[in-house]
Design a protein around this motif. Structure first.
Motif, short mmCIF file in Angstrom:
data_model
loop_
_atom_site.label_atom_id
_atom_site.label_comp_id
_atom_site.label_asym_id
_atom_site.label_seq_id
_atom_site.Cartn_x
_atom_site.Cartn_y
_atom_site.Cartn_z
N ARG A 1 0.83 -1.21 0.00
CA ARG A 1 0.00 0.00 0.00
C ARG A 1 0.86 1.25 0.00
NH1 ARG A 1 -1.59 3.79 3.15
NH2 ARG A 1 -0.48 2.96 4.96
N ARG A 2 1.89 1.26 0.83
CA ARG A 2 2.76 2.44 0.89
C ARG A 2 3.50 2.66 -0.43
NH1 ARG A 2 5.30 4.37 6.20
NH2 ARG A 2 3.92 3.65 7.86
N ALA A 3 3.86 1.57 -1.09
CA ALA A 3 4.58 1.68 -2.35
C ALA A 3 3.65 1.95 -3.53
CB ALA A 3 5.38 0.41 -2.61
N GLY A 4 2.35 1.83 -3.31
CA GLY A 4 1.40 2.07 -4.38
C GLY A 4 1.37 0.98 -5.42
N ILE A 5 1.60 -0.26 -4.99
CA ILE A 5 1.60 -1.40 -5.91
C ILE A 5 0.72 -2.50 -5.34
CG2 ILE A 5 3.92 -0.91 -6.78
CD1 ILE A 5 4.93 -3.18 -4.95
N SER A 6 0.48 -3.53 -6.12
CA SER A 6 -0.29 -4.67 -5.64
C SER A 6 0.62 -5.63 -4.87
CB SER A 6 -0.93 -5.40 -6.82
OG SER A 6 0.08 -6.00 -7.63
N THR A 7 0.00 -6.42 -4.01
CA THR A 7 0.79 -7.43 -3.29
C THR A 7 1.36 -8.46 -4.27
OG1 THR A 7 -1.26 -8.64 -2.85
CG2 THR A 7 -0.44 -7.20 -1.11
N LYS A 8 0.66 -8.68 -5.38
CA LYS A 8 1.15 -9.61 -6.39
C LYS A 8 2.48 -9.13 -6.96
CE LYS A 8 -0.12 -11.76 -10.80
NZ LYS A 8 -1.15 -11.85 -11.86
N THR A 9 2.57 -7.82 -7.24
CA THR A 9 3.83 -7.25 -7.74
C THR A 9 4.92 -7.33 -6.69
OG1 THR A 9 2.66 -5.73 -9.21
CG2 THR A 9 4.92 -5.15 -8.64
N LEU A 10 4.56 -7.07 -5.44
CA LEU A 10 5.54 -7.13 -4.36
C LEU A 10 6.11 -8.54 -4.23
CD1 LEU A 10 6.90 -5.62 -1.98
CD2 LEU A 10 5.03 -6.41 -0.55
N TYR A 11 5.26 -9.55 -4.25
CA TYR A 11 5.73 -10.92 -4.12
C TYR A 11 6.51 -11.37 -5.35
CZ TYR A 11 3.17 -11.88 0.20
OH TYR A 11 2.74 -11.88 1.50
N ARG A 12 6.20 -10.81 -6.50
CA ARG A 12 6.97 -11.18 -7.70
C ARG A 12 8.41 -10.70 -7.58
NH1 ARG A 12 8.37 -8.62 -12.33
NH2 ARG A 12 7.06 -6.80 -11.90
N LEU A 13 8.59 -9.51 -7.02
CA LEU A 13 9.94 -8.95 -6.89
C LEU A 13 10.65 -9.45 -5.63
CD1 LEU A 13 9.15 -5.26 -7.94
CD2 LEU A 13 10.27 -7.03 -9.31
N PHE A 14 9.89 -9.68 -4.56
CA PHE A 14 10.47 -10.14 -3.29
C PHE A 14 9.57 -11.23 -2.72
CE2 PHE A 14 11.45 -5.61 -3.78
CZ PHE A 14 12.83 -5.66 -3.83
N PRO A 15 9.97 -12.49 -2.83
CA PRO A 15 9.09 -13.59 -2.44
C PRO A 15 8.80 -13.66 -0.94
CG PRO A 15 11.28 -14.40 -3.03
CD PRO A 15 11.23 -12.96 -3.43
N ALA A 16 9.56 -12.96 -0.13
CA ALA A 16 9.32 -12.97 1.32
C ALA A 16 9.74 -11.62 1.90
CB ALA A 16 10.11 -14.10 1.99
N LYS A 17 9.17 -11.28 3.05
CA LYS A 17 9.49 -10.01 3.69
C LYS A 17 10.96 -9.95 4.08
CE LYS A 17 7.70 -9.02 7.76
NZ LYS A 17 6.78 -8.59 8.84
N ALA A 18 11.52 -11.08 4.50
CA ALA A 18 12.93 -11.12 4.86
C ALA A 18 13.82 -10.81 3.66
CB ALA A 18 13.29 -12.48 5.44
N ALA A 19 13.42 -11.33 2.49
CA ALA A 19 14.19 -11.04 1.27
C ALA A 19 14.13 -9.57 0.93
CB ALA A 19 13.65 -11.88 0.11
#
Length: 219
Positions: free
Chosen positions: A51-69
């Motif tokens: 939400r803060r980055a203004g993107i979908s969670t799908k896009t976030l997971y595509r670029l970074f598969p985990a929060k630790a990553a």
């Protein structure tokens, strides 16, 4: 009569330009730094980061598969912006004390940067529950800074401007003198980070102490 526009031209008008993955990563990193600093690692969800980055969670997971990553990549990116300067600055100074002060100042600019200190505070607060955070911060931050300064010192040894048996050990000592004490005071004691003038004074003192020592001259 004006020629009719093609359907592709009509569709493209008003469509926002596509952002490449590199630019999207930078936006995510900026959002993550603020979110982790404000809320901590555990309390920050991937949905909040998206939400803060203004993107979908799908896009976030595509670029970074985990929060630790994402956290590790964010730390590495933040440090990449400055850590390479350590091996470049100060080499052209004729005076070795001035050269060493300049190289140490690059380390201090990184280690005492408010965002970096905030990240380290987050790591310390949550390292018991998330030990990989501490490993990531050490590997991408502390160890890389020491290694960068050691490379710079090795250049000086090769040029016969310094005589050192162990450049890695010397680099760690120098960063300890110039950076670690005010960093710890800010993280553990709530003491404000030093001003630019105070940082410059400290790195000059560390350089002189390292080069000349503090043993009183013999009679």
């Amino acid at each position: 009569m004006a020629p009719a526009k093609s359907s592709s031209e009509c569709r493209s008008r008003g469509r926002p330009p596509l952002r490449d993955d590199g630019e999207t990563r930078q936006i995510i990193f900026d959002a993550a730094r603020h979110a982790f600093a404000e809320n901590g690692y555990a309390a920050t969800s991937t949905e909040e980061l998206a939400r803060r980055a203004g993107i979908s969670t799908k896009t976030l997971y595509r670029l970074f598969p985990a929060k630790a990553a994402l956290f590790e990549a964010m730390v590495a990116d933040r440090l990449d912006r400055q850590v390479s300067d350590v091996q470049l600055k100060g080499i052209d100074h004729a005076d070795i004390a001035e050269a060493l002060s300049t190289a140490l100042l690059a380390c201090a600019d990184l280690g005492l940067d408010p965002e970096v200190v905030a990240l380290q505070r987050t790591v310390l607060q949550e390292s018991a529950a998330f030990p990989d955070l501490a490993v990531a911060f050490y590997r991408n931050g502390i160890a890389r800074t020491v290694a960068a300064l050691a490379r710079w010192l090795r250049v000086q040894v090769k040029a016969e401007r310094l005589a050192l048996d162990n450049v890695e050990e010397a680099a760690g000592m120098l960063i300890g003198m110039a950076v670690s004490a005010p960093q710890r005071a800010a993280i553990y004691g709530g003491v404000p980070l030093p001003s630019r003038m105070e940082i410059e004074r400290r790195v000059r003192s560390a350089a002189v102490l390292f080069l000349d020592g503090c043993r009183a001259p013999t009679a």
